[in-house]
Enzyme design. Structure first.
Site, PDB file in Angstrom:
ATOM      1  N   GLY A  25      -9.434  -1.539  -3.095  1.00  0.00           N
ATOM      2  CA  GLY A  25      -8.967  -2.311  -1.939  1.00  0.00           C
ATOM      3  C   GLY A  25      -9.256  -1.612  -0.618  1.00  0.00           C
ATOM      4  O   GLY A  25      -9.257  -2.231   0.445  1.00  0.00           O
ATOM      5  N   CYS A  64       1.965 -11.968  -7.078  1.00  0.00           N
ATOM      6  CA  CYS A  64       2.909 -13.089  -7.022  1.00  0.00           C
ATOM      7  C   CYS A  64       2.458 -14.283  -7.845  1.00  0.00           C
ATOM      8  O   CYS A  64       2.876 -15.414  -7.609  1.00  0.00           O
ATOM      9  CB  CYS A  64       3.125 -13.518  -5.580  1.00  0.00           C
ATOM     10  SG  CYS A  64       3.871 -12.224  -4.584  1.00  0.00           S
TER      11      CYS A  64
HETATM   12  C1  SPV Z   1      -4.881  -7.759  -3.295  1.00  0.00           C
HETATM   13  O1  SPV Z   1      -4.123  -6.777  -3.196  1.00  0.00           O
HETATM   14  O2  SPV Z   1      -4.678  -8.830  -2.744  1.00  0.00           O
HETATM   15  C2  SPV Z   1      -6.081  -7.653  -4.117  1.00  0.00           C
HETATM   16  C3  SPV Z   1      -6.515  -6.334  -4.502  1.00  0.00           C
HETATM   17  O3  SPV Z   1      -6.706  -8.626  -4.412  1.00  0.00           O
HETATM   18  S1  SPV Z   1      -7.062  -5.430  -3.179  1.00  0.00           S
HETATM   19  O4  SPV Z   1      -8.484  -5.271  -3.316  1.00  0.00           O
HETATM   20  O5  SPV Z   1      -6.366  -4.163  -3.245  1.00  0.00           O
HETATM   21  O6  SPV Z   1      -6.748  -6.106  -1.946  1.00  0.00           O
END
Ligand code: SPV
Ligand code: MN
Length: 633
Positions: free
Chosen positions: A232, A282
């Site tokens: 992320g 969620c």
């Molecule tokens: C989220 O956290 O909404 C994700 C994973 O899809 S990330 O790449 O960490 O954002």
């Protein structure tokens, strides 16, 4: 070396590139007719000083090479399964870092609710942090399409990273599009992402996490990321691109969303496309998986096209939460994760001594091995005496969407799919209905999207469980203020002749004893109800906050879809209007927007009306309204 350089490429740039790239990779780079790209790569190489440059064309050999390198340098560890590896981010790098993710802005400029930093200061910091940062490492350059090939809605991105894990992840998550860059070169507008892992410790984790920086330069269409590995924070085209995309969309009149796109089948075999925005953890992925067809599980780019909202998925893979995935509730994804034919990168799970992967949801108990915190054995506690979970709550899998049985072939449709409904979901134990329709586009965008709140999960660093404001489930990824983001949506409607309907969902309502009021599988019923509503096939009851299902329609859907009896009592409990809680919610969110200077005035008008309806209802019924008392609309 060819004696004549491609047009516009300077001798000096080629000189620099030659120091880092062998003949083959230099030729791959120069085959892209884009001198600005060459200068950028030369500039990065001179600063970061990698051992070599590797240009990824997406050929099977290149993909294999990157996978092999990830194993050789232990960014990924082998498992007993073919084509399945484990990656650890390290104890201090297990989620997105909000604090150190910043949009670079001119001096004196700020964006409400968005973390910013003065541009020159940020760039100076980055220059410093990148000096020699890739020494001894390979610098990979990847070229990706952010959407179907030949789609007028697709964006493009170039990733430079010294992490084979990041490159490997992107090769799974996005379409490698080197040939498009070769064809279109300098005529192509693209985003750029520059990532360096930084020094790693003996366990392979980024060592200097206190110098972790994720800086987004909107002017230059570039995101820098350093001293981190968590996808992320590092996989440019995932969440880093979203900020650039939102900003570009603002200028060009399209929407970039943190939404899934799914098809829901209705009577007569019709398929209705809906999008869904939920904060991480969620129920977003699980909803996308129970729908009849899946186009996207995380991101959507939505354009107005001939009066319709058309959505594409910029991705072809999934970086999904693995915590809790089990063979009973999630048979499809569970199968994919362990299927001998699939390719998967597991992150921050437990890698057992015999090479198996364990996460919460695997039926057998965890055995000793290695996890996100180091060596692990049953009963292990940290220095504060707390149990060390075998697999982290934000543990994830990275895999191809093509393995899904319900993948919609229209994921490749250059014109995307028509969006007929948008869903906004949050984790809410005590206020919102399981499903509710907004009165109209403006009401929905204000009260369901812009006013979205959710209890915090493990996908971001910090205390879980706190109710957080998260408009459009995109707050972490905004490069404009929430007020401006709402305005983009209100304006977008002006380009549409058919407006999608807007819904909220909430899978997390609890009773007084703290037990969930719904089962995991119920969400498919809410989807089917939405599908029927879009086509005007069922009536609804008017609550002060929107339109909710009629009991008989749900009872029929529960029977037809899940083969379950749905009692009046369950309906009463789930759909009673929690008037006092709703009033608190309106007041809470209005307070937030009062501090956002560019909030469109209509936001306050719509919220005032909502409050008035709630207060009238409270006078008439008290703090709770039994849904059987509501009128049909
Ligand atoms: C989220 O956290 O909404 C994700 C994973 O899809 S990330 O790449 O960490 O954002
Ligand atoms: Mn997401």
């Amino acid at each position: 070396m060819p004696t004549a350089l491609p047009r516009g490429v300077s001798e000096r740039v080629v000189e620099v590139l030659r120091r880092y790239a062998d003949r083959e990779h230099l030729e791959r780079l120069l085959a892209i007719p884009d001198p600005r790209l060459h200068s950028w790569v030369a500039d990065v190489a001179e600063t970061a000083d990698p051992e070599r440059i590797y240009v990824n064309t997406g050929s099977p050999e290149d993909l294999e090479f990157i996978k092999r390198r990830a194993l050789e340098n232990r960014e990924e560890l082998p498992t007993k399964y073919k084509n399945k590896t484990v990656h650890f981010d390290g104890l201090y790098d297990l989620a997105r870092d909000r604090e150190n993710t910043r949009i670079l802005v001119p001096p004196g400029h700020s964006i409400a609710m968005v973390n910013t930093l003065e541009r020159e200061r940020g760039l100076a910091e980055i220059r410093e942090l990148f000096k020699g940062v890739m020494r001894g490492n390979t610098m990979y350059i990847g070229f990706y399409c952010f959407g179907p090939r030949d789609s007028p809605f697709s964006l493009y991105g170039v990733q430079i990273t010294d992490s084979a894990y990041v490159a490997h992840s992107e090769n799974i998550l996005y379409r490698v599009c080197y040939s498009v860059f070769v064809e279109r070169g300098g005529r192509l507008k693209y985003m750029r992402f520059l990532h360096a892992t930084g020094e790693r410790n003996e366990l392979g984790w980024s060592k200097n996490v206190e110098k972790r920086r994720i800086y987004i330069d909107l002017d230059d269409h570039i995101v820098y990321s350093v001293n981190t590995q968590y996808a992320g924070n590092t996989v440019g085209l995932k969440k880093l691109s979203l900020r650039l995309c939102v900003n570009q969309g603002k200028k060009e009149g399209f929407l970039c969303e943190h939404m899934f796109i799914v098809g829901v089948k209705g009577p007569g075999g019709r398929v209705t496309y809906v999008t869904g925005a939920y904060p991480a953890g969620c129920g977003k992925t699980s909803t996308a998986l129970v729908a009849d067809t899946l186009v996207s599980d995380d991101l959507a780019i939505i354009h107005a096209y001939n009066g319709e909202a058309r959505a594409i998925n910029p991705e072809v893979g999934s970086f999904g939460i693995i915590d809790g995935i089990n063979p009973v509730d999630d048979p499809e994804i569970y199968r994919i994760l362990l299927d001998p034919e699939t390719e998967v990168i597991f992150s921050n799970v437990l890698l057992t001594e015999d090479g198996d992967v364990w996460w919460r949801g695997r039926p057998e108990p965890p055995r000793s091995g290695l996890n996100y915190a180091g060596p692990w054995r049953p009963g292990l506690r940290d220095d504060k005496g707390r149990e060390v979970l075998p697999s982290h709550p934000n543990a994830r899998f990275t895999t191809y969407l093509k393995y899904l049985k319900n993948l919609d072939p229209r994921i490749e449709d250059p014109l995307g799919v028509p969006v007929e409904a948008m869903i906004f979901g949050g984790r809410d134990s005590d206020t919102n209905f399981p499903v509710e329709e907004a009165f109209d586009w403006v009401h929905g965008n204000v009260t369901k999207a812009a006013a979205l709140e959710s209890e915090r999960t493990a996908a971001v660093l910090g205390q879980v469980g706190v109710k957080e404001f998260n408009p459009y489930a995109i707050l972490d990824f905004l490069s404009v203020s929430p007020g401006e983001f709402l305005r983009l949506h209100l304006d977008f409607a002006g380009r549409l002749t058919r407006l999608p309907k807007i819904y909220s969902v909430n899978y997390f309502l609890r009773d007084k004893e703290g037990r969930f009021l719904n089962e995991k599988t119920d969400k498919v019923v809410w989807l089917k109800w939405i599908e029927l509503r879009v086509h005007g096939d069922v009536e609804a009851l008017e609550s002060p906050t929107g339109l909710i299902p009629v009991y008989e329609d749900l009872a029929k859907l529960f029977r037809d879809v899940l083969g379950k009896e749905y009692t009046e009592q369950a309906y009463r409990e789930q759909f009673k209007v929690r008037v006092a809680k709703q009033i608190e919610r309106v007041n809470r969110v209005v307070e937030v927007y009062k501090k956002i200077p560019d909030t469109p005035p209509v936001f306050f008008d719509v919220m005032r009306e909502q409050l008035r309806r709630l207060e009238e209802a409270r006078l008439r019924y008290g703090d709770y309204i039994d849904p059987f008392q509501l009128d049909k609309k």
